[in-house]
Design a protein around this motif. Sequence first.
Motif, PDB file in Angstrom:
ATOM      1  N   ARG A 189       0.831  -1.195   0.000  1.00  0.00           N
ATOM      2  CA  ARG A 189       0.000   0.000   0.000  1.00  0.00           C
ATOM      3  C   ARG A 189       0.873   1.256   0.000  1.00  0.00           C
ATOM      4  O   ARG A 189       0.663   2.185  -0.768  1.00  0.00           O
ATOM      5  CB  ARG A 189      -0.908  -0.038   1.228  1.00  0.00           C
ATOM      6  N   TYR A 190       1.878   1.240   0.874  1.00  0.00           N
ATOM      7  CA  TYR A 190       2.774   2.398   0.929  1.00  0.00           C
ATOM      8  C   TYR A 190       3.563   2.556  -0.370  1.00  0.00           C
ATOM      9  O   TYR A 190       3.838   3.665  -0.814  1.00  0.00           O
ATOM     10  CB  TYR A 190       3.751   2.259   2.092  1.00  0.00           C
ATOM     11  N   GLY A 196       2.507   7.349  -6.014  1.00  0.00           N
ATOM     12  CA  GLY A 196       1.361   8.149  -6.438  1.00  0.00           C
ATOM     13  C   GLY A 196       1.451   9.585  -5.960  1.00  0.00           C
ATOM     14  O   GLY A 196       1.067  10.509  -6.671  1.00  0.00           O
ATOM     15  N   ASN A 197       1.941   9.789  -4.754  1.00  0.00           N
ATOM     16  CA  ASN A 197       2.121  11.138  -4.230  1.00  0.00           C
ATOM     17  C   ASN A 197       3.020  11.047  -2.996  1.00  0.00           C
ATOM     18  O   ASN A 197       2.540  10.805  -1.892  1.00  0.00           O
ATOM     19  CB  ASN A 197       0.773  11.773  -3.882  1.00  0.00           C
ATOM     20  N   ALA A 200       2.258  13.292   0.058  1.00  0.00           N
ATOM     21  CA  ALA A 200       1.073  12.871   0.799  1.00  0.00           C
ATOM     22  C   ALA A 200       1.374  11.632   1.621  1.00  0.00           C
ATOM     23  O   ALA A 200       0.949  11.520   2.770  1.00  0.00           O
ATOM     24  CB  ALA A 200      -0.085  12.608  -0.164  1.00  0.00           C
ATOM     25  N   SER A 204       1.306  11.412   5.722  1.00  0.00           N
ATOM     26  CA  SER A 204       0.384  10.485   6.374  1.00  0.00           C
ATOM     27  C   SER A 204       1.145   9.475   7.204  1.00  0.00           C
ATOM     28  O   SER A 204       0.593   8.451   7.603  1.00  0.00           O
ATOM     29  CB  SER A 204      -0.458   9.752   5.335  1.00  0.00           C
TER      30      SER A 204
ATOM     31  N   ILE B 349      -4.162  14.058  -1.467  1.00  0.00           N
ATOM     32  CA  ILE B 349      -4.659  12.835  -2.085  1.00  0.00           C
ATOM     33  C   ILE B 349      -3.551  12.085  -2.828  1.00  0.00           C
ATOM     34  O   ILE B 349      -2.591  12.678  -3.297  1.00  0.00           O
ATOM     35  CB  ILE B 349      -5.806  13.123  -3.078  1.00  0.00           C
ATOM     36  N   VAL B 350      -3.697  10.767  -2.894  1.00  0.00           N
ATOM     37  CA  VAL B 350      -2.907   9.970  -3.826  1.00  0.00           C
ATOM     38  C   VAL B 350      -3.888   9.659  -4.957  1.00  0.00           C
ATOM     39  O   VAL B 350      -4.741   8.787  -4.815  1.00  0.00           O
ATOM     40  CB  VAL B 350      -2.400   8.674  -3.176  1.00  0.00           C
ATOM     41  N   ASP B 352      -4.420   8.203  -7.857  1.00  0.00           N
ATOM     42  CA  ASP B 352      -4.816   6.948  -8.479  1.00  0.00           C
ATOM     43  C   ASP B 352      -5.310   5.902  -7.483  1.00  0.00           C
ATOM     44  O   ASP B 352      -5.814   4.863  -7.875  1.00  0.00           O
ATOM     45  CB  ASP B 352      -3.648   6.359  -9.280  1.00  0.00           C
ATOM     46  N   MET B 353      -5.134   6.179  -6.209  1.00  0.00           N
ATOM     47  CA  MET B 353      -5.611   5.209  -5.236  1.00  0.00           C
ATOM     48  C   MET B 353      -7.096   5.431  -4.961  1.00  0.00           C
ATOM     49  O   MET B 353      -7.622   6.511  -5.181  1.00  0.00           O
ATOM     50  CB  MET B 353      -4.817   5.320  -3.935  1.00  0.00           C
ATOM     51  N   ARG B 356     -11.079   4.278  -0.544  1.00  0.00           N
ATOM     52  CA  ARG B 356     -10.772   3.450   0.623  1.00  0.00           C
ATOM     53  C   ARG B 356      -9.293   3.558   0.995  1.00  0.00           C
ATOM     54  O   ARG B 356      -8.947   3.817   2.148  1.00  0.00           O
ATOM     55  CB  ARG B 356     -11.139   1.991   0.304  1.00  0.00           C
ATOM     56  N   GLU B 357      -8.424   3.401   0.015  1.00  0.00           N
ATOM     57  CA  GLU B 357      -7.000   3.416   0.308  1.00  0.00           C
ATOM     58  C   GLU B 357      -6.531   4.792   0.779  1.00  0.00           C
ATOM     59  O   GLU B 357      -5.656   4.910   1.640  1.00  0.00           O
ATOM     60  CB  GLU B 357      -6.202   2.984  -0.925  1.00  0.00           C
ATOM     61  N   LEU B 361      -4.966   5.720   4.752  1.00  0.00           N
ATOM     62  CA  LEU B 361      -3.508   5.821   4.581  1.00  0.00           C
ATOM     63  C   LEU B 361      -2.782   6.109   5.895  1.00  0.00           C
ATOM     64  O   LEU B 361      -1.748   5.512   6.184  1.00  0.00           O
ATOM     65  CB  LEU B 361      -3.180   6.896   3.538  1.00  0.00           C
ATOM     66  N   ALA B 362      -3.313   7.031   6.686  1.00  0.00           N
ATOM     67  CA  ALA B 362      -2.615   7.380   7.929  1.00  0.00           C
ATOM     68  C   ALA B 362      -2.869   6.353   9.026  1.00  0.00           C
ATOM     69  O   ALA B 362      -2.182   6.320  10.033  1.00  0.00           O
ATOM     70  CB  ALA B 362      -3.047   8.761   8.399  1.00  0.00           C
ATOM     71  N   LEU B 364      -2.900   3.043   8.507  1.00  0.00           N
ATOM     72  CA  LEU B 364      -2.379   1.746   8.079  1.00  0.00           C
ATOM     73  C   LEU B 364      -1.674   0.954   9.191  1.00  0.00           C
ATOM     74  O   LEU B 364      -1.942  -0.235   9.352  1.00  0.00           O
ATOM     75  CB  LEU B 364      -1.441   1.955   6.892  1.00  0.00           C
ATOM     76  N   GLU B 378     -11.033  -2.663   7.579  1.00  0.00           N
ATOM     77  CA  GLU B 378     -10.838  -1.483   6.749  1.00  0.00           C
ATOM     78  C   GLU B 378     -12.145  -1.084   6.065  1.00  0.00           C
ATOM     79  O   GLU B 378     -12.565   0.073   6.115  1.00  0.00           O
ATOM     80  CB  GLU B 378      -9.755  -1.761   5.699  1.00  0.00           C
ATOM     81  N   ARG B 415      -9.639  10.755   6.823  1.00  0.00           N
ATOM     82  CA  ARG B 415      -8.352  10.098   7.010  1.00  0.00           C
ATOM     83  C   ARG B 415      -7.799  10.422   8.397  1.00  0.00           C
ATOM     84  O   ARG B 415      -7.270   9.562   9.087  1.00  0.00           O
ATOM     85  CB  ARG B 415      -7.368  10.581   5.938  1.00  0.00           C
TER      86      ARG B 415
END
Lengths: 315, 508
Positions: A189-190, A196-197, A200, A204, B349-350, B352-353, B356-357, B361-362, B364, B378, B415
Amino acid sequence: MNAQTLRQNGGVVALIAILLFNAAFTPNFLQLQTLFVNISQVATIAIVAMGMTLVIATGGIDLSVGAIMALSGAMAPLIFQSEFGTAYPALGLTAAFVFPLIVACMCGLFNGALISVLRVQPIIATLILFISGRGIAQVLTNGNLQTFKNPAFSYLGTGKVLGLPFQGWLALAIAVVLFWVVKRTSFGRYLLAVGGNEKAAQLSGGPVKTVKIGAYVICAFLSGIAGLIVVAINSASDAARNGNLMELDAIAAAVVGGALLQGGRAPIFGAILGAIIIQLVKYTLLANGVEDEVALIAKAFIIVLAVYVQQARKE
Amino acid sequence: MQPLVSMHGINKAFSGVPALQSASLEVAPGEVHGLIGQNGAGKSTFIKVLTGVYRRDAGTVQFDGHDSTVTCPRDAQATGIATIYQELNLVPLRSVTENVTLGYEPKRMGVLIDWPKAHRRTREILSRFGIDIDVRAPLGSYSTAIQQLVAIARAVSLDAKLVIMDEPTSSLDANEVETLFGVIRGLRDAGVSVLYVSHFLDELFAVCDRVTIMRDGQTVGTRNIGETSKLGLIADMLGRNPEDIEAAGMTEFGGGQAKLGEILLEAKGVSTGNRLLEFDLTVHRGEIVGLGGLLGAGRTEAARAIFGVDALTKGAMTFKGAPSAPANPSDAINEGIGFLTEDRKAEGIVPDMSVRENLTLALLPKLTKNGQIDRAQEKELVEGYIKSLGIKTADMDQPIRELSGGNQQKVLLARWLATEPDLLILDEPTRGVDVGAKLEIQAIIRDYVDKGFGVVLISSEFEELVEGADRIVVLQDGYSVSELQNPGITENALVKAIAHHYEREAAE
Ligand SMILES: Nc1ncnc2c1ncn2[C@@H]1O[C@H](COP(=O)(O)OP(=O)(O)OP(=O)(O)O)[C@@H](O)[C@H]1O
Ligand SMILES: [Mg+2]
């Protein structure tokens, strides 16, 4: 079929087209022997391409994969043919697998640390081993071709399981594991978040450095395996040729398989598909008597096409 | 008079889900035309159809009396449409000048870019907005507000017949908004039309001549601004009776009645370099502390210091009674701090994710057991937040880039709420969020502190600060200079405190 689905499944369509072409025009294509040759060739490309896919997913690139193949490949025969290796064959064989792979991982650590800690551009950072890695391999072997007879080691490249080449199964097993890693673990995931960013991901709480280093280490580890396979297939290690131009094949396979060069996507099975396409194109041209140089141009063309299709897909 | 823009029966669907359904819009020449609607109503999509970013599925578009042949944004610019998109598409690593003059660089001998002239022109263009910055520096080194102003300045400088602004004021404070209004009125006087999207209804009454209202991809109607009211517009947007809305009341977060708990965070003399020089802050449990100040006063820098993004060069912090010096965001999160950043696209934001992802993210590390993500947990969590924040998304696996701006913002807020930090720093939490959702979010934040957590609130909207914060710490040029206590803070008092010139002893 409309344009959208054609684009999304471009790889599969291309593969079918190549297969049909070969079935029609390439002599002896539809024979078991052809399948074996192609599987044993494609496995190395696929294994490295999967590692490359992870690196590309972080927004990086690894030019050192071919050199790492040469390095690990050169070490293996040196180890099992050493005094120690001949005295204790079993231990020697184990060491011939373990040590080259440890060295490969250290190469990956080196790449990853340069890139994530010292913030060197991936192309430049991996160029260092791209140049020096093969050099070290040649120094180790005094620039000689080393031939050997070691059936146990050669199983890696010539063995068969259920009638199909062992390395094909190995590639498949690696794919399954990596697919799980990408889809189900927080590392995966990471990985995608970093590509991707990156900002960000970091804000996070993502372990950006660790993830990047991890990707390069995995890529190097897989390159090490591929290097061993090539040596096992040939029962000889040639530091000058092992893995030569592999970085191009691997990048091409990853991109054809759907990896985005700016990062954020890691299609593992796409990389395998890409590797099959690259291998089949090579084979097709070779089997139809086209020269190697022309084959290179064809490969370049495929990369351009794949990138073009990707750009269109993004819209 | 013949309209400048006339769009009728526009349909647009994304993979089968309609975003626009026979929407229509007419903009007269020399008119400032508002476009409003809830998050996800289709405003940005409508604009992108006009400027050729998206191809419409059905409908007619006429511009300046001709059928529009625009098929890509460059065509649109060539025909005289300049656009400031909601998600600014500038190039952060390039200089301000390059961003402003991109595509219109002054040339020498036909090919070489005349840099001195380009810089000069850029400075001229920016000076209309009262901005005086180093135009050679990369755009990304400036605040979101400056970037937004640069995007506006560029669009206005293009000699267009129509200037489209999609939420141009989302990071601007009152002064900058006034400057923008001056420029918009100037455009109108010069016969240029402006299409203006905003969630701030007051702004519409200040500059617009007419307003078109959208709801669920359809246009509900167009009103002359003089013949409508705020309540009327809200009723149109929601599709409800004005009376019902009035009865429900326009609640906000209501600052000043909080029961304070123990001290949560204490920062003393904190500095992180030349943008944050000496900053003091105390946050109690159960308290919302606002940070007030002008652009560049150091509010975002203060947040970054607390969250461990920028290392302290001076001063010290204690958090939950122990010394705190997070070396990076991950440390800060572990300590129990969360930070919703201001710049959604660059730092949030990411793209393309999936929703949900992005949402988890924070979180995880907490969702992971033996390296593997607990998918059931999740999903359940994400579903809960989609419901409680009213996030408009096809499903939780939709890529977040496909959500409307306001809905992306809600995902990012979720998030951080999901990590349940003891201290939550919110930098423009309601940026781009529609009127209704804004009240809901403010209520959620108030509930959150009532549970005994603390919040640091940064907002360029004075109203949000004044009504939301229990206490406001005012910053000026990197120093915290004064404090206002609610109840009793008025917008006037805040403006005064921000503008007041504080004498500081020389640093030497
Ligand atoms: N590229 C896309 N792919 C799929 N769906 C999309 C895409 N762009 C927009 N949508 C959907 O279309 C709808 C309208 O979105 P749009 O961005 O136009 O809303 P908006 O009125 O601008 O909202 P906001 O006030 O939040 O900016 C939303 O439901 C959104 O999810
Ligand atoms: Mg929008």
